[in-house]
Write an enzyme that holds these catalytic residues in place. Structure first.
Site, short mmCIF file in Angstrom:
data_model
loop_
_atom_site.label_atom_id
_atom_site.label_comp_id
_atom_site.label_asym_id
_atom_site.label_seq_id
_atom_site.Cartn_x
_atom_site.Cartn_y
_atom_site.Cartn_z
N HIS A 499 0.83 -1.20 0.00
CA HIS A 499 0.00 0.00 0.00
C HIS A 499 0.87 1.26 0.00
O HIS A 499 0.70 2.14 -0.85
CB HIS A 499 -0.91 -0.01 1.23
CG HIS A 499 -1.74 1.22 1.39
ND1 HIS A 499 -3.10 1.25 1.15
CD2 HIS A 499 -1.42 2.49 1.77
CE1 HIS A 499 -3.57 2.46 1.37
NE2 HIS A 499 -2.56 3.23 1.75
N GLU A 500 1.77 1.34 0.97
CA GLU A 500 2.58 2.56 1.08
C GLU A 500 3.46 2.74 -0.15
O GLU A 500 3.72 3.88 -0.58
CB GLU A 500 3.42 2.52 2.35
CG GLU A 500 2.62 2.63 3.63
CD GLU A 500 1.65 3.79 3.64
OE1 GLU A 500 1.97 4.85 3.06
OE2 GLU A 500 0.56 3.66 4.21
N HIS A 503 1.66 4.59 -2.84
CA HIS A 503 1.82 6.05 -2.71
C HIS A 503 3.17 6.48 -3.27
O HIS A 503 3.28 7.50 -3.97
CB HIS A 503 1.75 6.46 -1.24
CG HIS A 503 0.39 6.51 -0.66
ND1 HIS A 503 -0.66 7.18 -1.25
CD2 HIS A 503 -0.10 6.00 0.51
CE1 HIS A 503 -1.74 7.07 -0.48
NE2 HIS A 503 -1.42 6.36 0.58
N HIS A 506 3.26 6.73 -6.96
CA HIS A 506 2.54 7.93 -7.41
C HIS A 506 3.48 9.14 -7.40
O HIS A 506 3.41 10.02 -8.27
CB HIS A 506 1.34 8.17 -6.48
CG HIS A 506 0.26 9.00 -7.08
ND1 HIS A 506 -0.86 9.38 -6.36
CD2 HIS A 506 0.10 9.56 -8.30
CE1 HIS A 506 -1.64 10.12 -7.12
NE2 HIS A 506 -1.08 10.25 -8.31
#
Length: 716
Positions: A499-500, A503, A506
């Protein structure tokens, strides 16, 4: 698959850049020796942690604010007619010293703070708020921006530049630039007070969690925990001057990881109560009076800005746009979540009855008995899974490997760059053609002076205008093993890492000219989409078999165990979604308070009434966060925005459905996602951007199906 509700680090914090064991250097530095005064000469202009002292921060803030005001005054006093270059591009180039200082504070105080820096933080917060207001409420500057905005149709600008004009105009209007001077004065005072209180809330909560750790006297009270965790609890107690006892630290959420394993119901109850009441002890760390004032300030700010409530003001620049749209969206999820949670509760009650436990089902029973249900239904034992998930392998052979397969990027560890804490590691990132493109820092282990949860932040933001490449950090709170033992993760921890890193991707793939539109600088209800999307690769068969190897035998995770993990993916999702929706509704209720409502005087009563009013009060399913420790909404920028995780989850499951329809883990698919989503930042309308990638409007169906809340094909 359990969803991970983390955050990008966006709040103002202060940091300790001294290495562990070294006394903070408080020598005054007001001359040119301050390393923050000049751009870093390190690769990628990364932060020189080994050079920065605590005493450098205040001078850097002072000089940074003064320099930015000089730059703004130069823009305002320019006699030339306002245009895109002399106003908006000039604004994008301004404030670089202050930005560098803020980046160090934001990234590091959250992960390695101390009492002295927290005091400086609380003192600086209102001053920085006032500085920000002096820019965004500058009438002459707004007039120039408004002039450019009104000419936008006739300006020959590229799409990103047009987006920047719209971005600045909306930002200035939302921050009160068009208000009469008397209202601006009131708003400035409210902003300063809110900044102070939000900073204080974060510091109170960190202290409350540390003080609220559960200490028990004997190993027997921790029956059910793995030996390694009991040993770690003994070490934690020793470090906290509780020699011979055992200490369980509190995570940021209501439910605590150890509740799944603790067989002693008394200890479970004690641990849950320690979590539930952490910030409600009537001491200096009690956050409730602080919350009441923040809520009142936000209600008054909305009135001044011409909105019925804070949520209506805050949601203007989000994908959802209005509170009505948010509540309609959540309303589509609540019935299915409640029904699934009720069915899960019946399974748990049946197990309790089989074990002759006639007590009522309480929140602190849920995780313990649901784990028994999971073992019975899916024959999946968490202790059998962990040996296959060694942190270093998950990172290099899982997270990095998936990114290489999808996007062609590769990683090389750098040991020559300074870090702020000995556990932090640094990797250089190379693009598909071998070009060096970024730095990636990771800080995975829990510390008492680190905020709870997990997050991504930028040390340096990508910008073609500023000629900067991204420097990014991921921070988590995994249990640190005792010396000599490997760091073993639960599958929940594994997906948090993916998940992290979503980010991070991105930010890594950002390709914008203007820093204000770069990378993760998007709306709250879009920013979690890339991170939640990246979780899907944790269970991809190719990726999983590459990283999931038994640390003792080297054996690849057996397919039978993989099948059990997959089959259990929708297990307990009624509970998980209900606790999330309860928190989202609680957030909305606080921020739907209007000037016509009577003042709230009791936080706990308001919370109970809000949950009941919205139909999400379930005695054995508490909200993921209570008001008193809801860091997201009182300090981390998710006010009236906690719904964003579910909104983004709709997008992420819908996007993954496209991947499944088009062959899954393939370079061409990854490249398309990179080109059309991950590299775009906030350079165009986000809804249009997503629709262009997907080929149609997003559907809520994949979310509900993946959560196991509906059978296939029931809802569009």
């Amino acid at each position: 698959m359990k969803q991970h509700f983390t955050t990008l680090c966006i709040f103002l914090t202060l940091i300790s850049c001294n290495m562990p064991g070294k006394a903070p250097d408080k020598t005054n530095t007001t001359d040119g020796s301050n390393p923050l005064f000049e751009e870093s000469t390190l690769p990628y202009q990364t932060i020189p942690f080994d050079k920065i002292k605590e005493s450098d921060f205040e001078p850097a803030f002072e000089k940074g604010m003064a320099a930015e005001m000089e730059e703004v005054d130069s823009i305002v006093n320019n006699p030339a007619a306002p245009d895109f270059e002399n106003t908006l591009v000039a604004l994008e180039k301004s404030g670089r010293l202050l930005h560098r200082t803020n980046a160090a504070f934001n990234a590091l105080t959250s992960a390695n703070t101390n009492d002295n820096l927290q005091q400086i933080q609380e003192a600086m917060a209102p001053r920085l708020s006032a500085h920000r207001d002096s820019i965004y409420m500058n009438a002459r500057l707004y007039q120039k921006i408004d002039t450019i905005y009104k000419q936008l149709k006739n300006l020959r600008l590229d799409p990103e530049s047009r987006r920047l004009v719209e971005y600045y105009h909306q930002k200035f209007v939302m921050n009160g630039a068009a208000l009469p001077e008397a209202a601006k004065t009131q708003l400035k005072k409210l902003n300063e007070e809110e900044a102070t209180l939000s900073t204080k809330f974060g510091n109170q909560l960190l202290a409350a969690a540390k003080a609220g750790a559960l200490v028990v006297n004997s190993r027997e009270e921790l029956a059910g925990l793995p030996d390694a965790e009991i040993q770690a609890a003994g070490e934690a107690a020793k470090h906290s001057n509780h020699e011979g006892k055992y200490q369980l630290a509190l995570s940021n959420t209501t439910q605590q990881p150890a509740l799944q394993s603790l067989s002693n119901r008394v200890t479970r109850h004690q641990l849950f109560e320690a979590s539930w009441t952490r910030a409600e002890k009537g001491d200096s760390n009690d956050t409730r009076n602080n919350i009441l004032r923040i809520a009142a300030i936000r209600k008054e700010k909305a009135r001044l800005l011409g909105f019925p409530d804070y949520a209506a003001w805050k949601l203007q620049d989000q994908m959802a746009k209005t509170p009505e749209a948010v509540n309609a969206f959540l309303g589509r999820l609540i019935p299915a979540a409640l029904a699934k949670a009720a069915a899960e509760a019946e399974d748990i009650k049946a197990v309790k009855m089989q074990e002759k436990d006639t007590t009522a089902l309480e929140p602190y029973d849920w995780d313990f008995y649901s784990e028994k249900v999971r073992k019975a239904k899916y024959d999946l034992d968490e202790s059998a899974v962990k040996p296959y998930f060694v942190l270093d392998s998950v990172l290099k052979n899982g997270v990095f490997y998936a990114a290489t397969q999808l996007y062609g990027i590769t990683f090389k560890e750098r040991t020559d760059l300074p870090v702020y804490q000995e556990d932090v590691k640094v990797y250089e990132v190379f693009d598909k053609d071998g070009t060096a493109m970024a730095l990636f820092y990771c800080d995975y282990f829990k510390r008492d002076n680190k905020n709870g949860g997990a997050w991504m932040d930028n040390f340096v933001t990508q910008s073609k205008l500023l000629h900067t490449k991204p420097v990014i950090v991921n921070v988590c709170n995994f249990a640190k093993p005792v010396q000599g033992q490997p760091a073993l993760l639960s599958f929940d921890d594994v997906t948090t890492m993916f998940h992290e890193f979503g980010h991070a991707l991105h930010g890594l793939f950002a390709s914008q000219t203007y820093p204000s539109l770069s990378g993760t600088s998007v709306s709250r209800d879009f920013v979690e989409m890339p991170s939640q999307f990246n979780e899907h690769w944790a269970l991809d068969s190719t990726v999983l078999k590459n990283y999931a190897r038994n640390y003792k035998t080297g054996e690849t995770i057996p397919q039978a165990l993989v099948n059990k993990i997959r089959n259990a993916a929708t297990f307990n999702q009624g509970y998980a979604m209900t606790e999330l929706l309860a928190a989202a509704k609680l957030d909305m209720q606080w921020h739907l308070l209007s000037s016509g409502d009577s003042a709230v005087t009791d936080v706990d009563r308001f919370e109970q009434e809000a949950l009941r009013k919205n139909g999400v009060y379930v005695s054995y399913v508490p909200p993921r966060y209570r008001s008193s420790y809801f860091l997201h909404i009182w300090a981390n920028g998710y006010s009236a925005g906690y719904y964003a995780y579910s909104w983004a989850e709709m997008l992420d499951h819908d996007a993954y459905a496209w991947f499944k329809e088009n062959g899954g883990l393939k370079r061409e698919n990854g490249q398309r996602f990179r080109d059309m989503i991950l590299s775009k930042g906030n350079s165009e309308d986000l809804a249009a951007m997503y629709k262009a990638f997907r080929g149609k409007e997003p559907s809520i169906t994949p979310l509900l199906e993946n959560r196991g809340l509906i059978p296939s094909g029931n809802l569009k």
